[in-house]
Scaffold this active site. Structure first.
Site, PDB file in Angstrom:
ATOM      1  N   LYS A 105       0.825  -1.207   0.000  1.00 48.62           N
ATOM      2  CA  LYS A 105       0.000   0.000   0.000  1.00 48.62           C
ATOM      3  C   LYS A 105       0.862   1.261   0.000  1.00 48.62           C
ATOM      4  O   LYS A 105       0.569   2.227  -0.715  1.00 48.62           O
ATOM      5  CB  LYS A 105      -0.946  -0.015   1.206  1.00 48.62           C
ATOM      6  CG  LYS A 105      -2.050  -1.060   1.084  1.00 48.62           C
ATOM      7  CD  LYS A 105      -2.769  -1.316   2.389  1.00 48.62           C
ATOM      8  CE  LYS A 105      -3.789  -2.441   2.221  1.00 48.62           C
ATOM      9  NZ  LYS A 105      -4.434  -2.822   3.495  1.00 48.62           N
ATOM     10  N   GLN A 149      -4.782  -1.424   9.886  1.00 47.42           N
ATOM     11  CA  GLN A 149      -4.605  -2.738   9.264  1.00 47.42           C
ATOM     12  C   GLN A 149      -5.216  -3.820  10.143  1.00 47.42           C
ATOM     13  O   GLN A 149      -4.830  -3.998  11.306  1.00 47.42           O
ATOM     14  CB  GLN A 149      -3.116  -3.008   9.022  1.00 47.42           C
ATOM     15  CG  GLN A 149      -2.829  -4.301   8.294  1.00 47.42           C
ATOM     16  CD  GLN A 149      -3.388  -4.290   6.873  1.00 47.42           C
ATOM     17  OE1 GLN A 149      -3.250  -3.320   6.144  1.00 47.42           O
ATOM     18  NE2 GLN A 149      -4.030  -5.383   6.499  1.00 47.42           N
ATOM     19  N   ASP A 172     -11.227   2.749   4.374  1.00 45.43           N
ATOM     20  CA  ASP A 172     -11.447   1.302   4.336  1.00 45.43           C
ATOM     21  C   ASP A 172     -12.927   0.966   4.322  1.00 45.43           C
ATOM     22  O   ASP A 172     -13.308  -0.171   4.033  1.00 45.43           O
ATOM     23  CB  ASP A 172     -10.772   0.627   5.539  1.00 45.43           C
ATOM     24  CG  ASP A 172      -9.652  -0.310   5.118  1.00 45.43           C
ATOM     25  OD1 ASP A 172      -9.563  -0.619   3.919  1.00 45.43           O
ATOM     26  OD2 ASP A 172      -8.878  -0.735   5.987  1.00 45.43           O
TER      27      ASP A 172
END
Length: 345
Positions: A105, A149, A172
């Protein structure tokens, strides 16, 4: 392994949108049931079954094309406003897969010209340390997207942590309000979760008609399975969810025109689970020990690829399918967030 690869039509002029999937609000239709339901004969559609190998949906090349278009938009933003989108990543612990995902990422951000910051915390850190890191990024006006994450270590309250995340920076798409708006017809979330969004983009760019089709989602995690099923419903598929407690999962799955699997179980889905001519999106990323590989392991999906390609019409590979698309959707969400923050069109 078949050599045919389907990269979809990506030759679009500069005025076209970055993504081809439509806004959810534009998809809403009233539920008007037909008075006479007829049974469709799918055998005619799949009469070429077994005469040629499945097309491989090349997520890597599609993601590269999307990332290139995002980079152009970032340059245009910088030239116009002097500012660029910013993404912050919080990672807790040393899980190999999380470390790999985060590295990819950050690298993608660099390629697209997006500013990136990362906070690494020990696996045994206190919950308040994660919340404090989140709070700092929430207040930073140069950060437009914050990524925690997942999964987090078990001693941390994932719900509390995600609730602390600013809704406007939830790239997200896991904030309860974003998930709730995804589930409700007539509502538009600020962000759609990246992996489900990437799956839909792959289907559309591969020329797959979703409306009216039977879809099965294998796995019901908050990260992939649940939002994927909600998103497919918003595109008017008839969706079934298969999970660990489902009886006869192969019977349910083999009726599906579209199968999206995110169970995290290598080779769970065998060839006899699949309907001839079905479309398969394999989200699974499972490491298997292999001493012949550079790192001592190789990645395989939830679907037994060697069997599936003899049955289905198109399938995503692992790696090189959904993974690159997930990152491309993260960049897309971050760009959208920055555009809202700077009122940039």
């Amino acid at each position: 392994m078949p050599s045919t690869r389907r990269a979809a039509s990506t030759l679009m002029d500069e005025n076209c949108p970055i993504l081809v999937s439509r806004s959810l609000g534009s998809l809403d239709l009233p539920d008007i049931w037909p008075t006479n339901c007829t049974t469709h004969d799918f055998q005619a559609v799949y009469k070429c079954f077994n005469k040629q190998a499945a097309a491989i949906i090349d997520g890597k090349s599609i993601a590269e094309e999307i990332t290139s278009r995002i980079a152009c938009e970032v340059r245009r933003m910088k030239e116009s406003t002097g500012k660029v989108p910013g993404l912050a990543v919080i990672i807790v612990g040393q899980r190999w897969d999380s470390q790999t995902y985060v590295r990819n990422k950050i690298k993608a951000c660099e390629e697209a010209g997006i500013k990136s910051l990362m906070t690494e915390l020990a696996g045994n850190c206190k919950e308040d340390e994660v919340v404090n890191a989140l709070s700092r990024f929430n207040k930073d006006p140069t950060i437009h997207g914050i990524l925690v994450q997942l999964p987090l270590p078990q001693h941390l309250d994932e719900e509390r942590i995600l609730n602390e995340l600013s809704l406007e920076k939830d790239v997200d798409g896991f904030h309860p309000l974003n998930m709730g708006n995804l589930a409700m017809r007539g509502r538009e979330p600020l962000f759609i979760p990246c992996t489900p969004k990437g799956c839909i983009e792959l289907l559309i760019r591969s020329g797959v008609e979703i409306m009216g089709k039977k879809a099965v989602v294998i796995g019901r995690s908050n990260i992939v399975g649940l939002p994927t099923s909600l998103l497919l419903q918003r595109y008017h598929a008839t969706v079934s969810i298969v999970h660990a407690f489902t009886k006869n999962p192969e019977q349910i799955t083999c009726e599906a025109d579209i199968v999206v699997t995110a169970a995290g179980v290598p080779n769970l889905v065998r060839g006899n689970w699949l309907k001839p001519g079905a479309i398969v999106i394999d989200v699974g990323t499972n490491p298997i020990e292999d001493s012949s590989c550079e790192h001592g392991y190789r990645l395989i999906g939830d679907v037994c690829f060697e069997e599936a390609v003899r049955v289905v019409s198109a399938i995503t590979p692992v790696p090189g399918g959904v993974g690159p698309m997930t990152i491309a959707m993260l960049l897309s969400n971050t760009l959208d967030s920055a555009k809202r923050a700077y009122d940039f069109t």
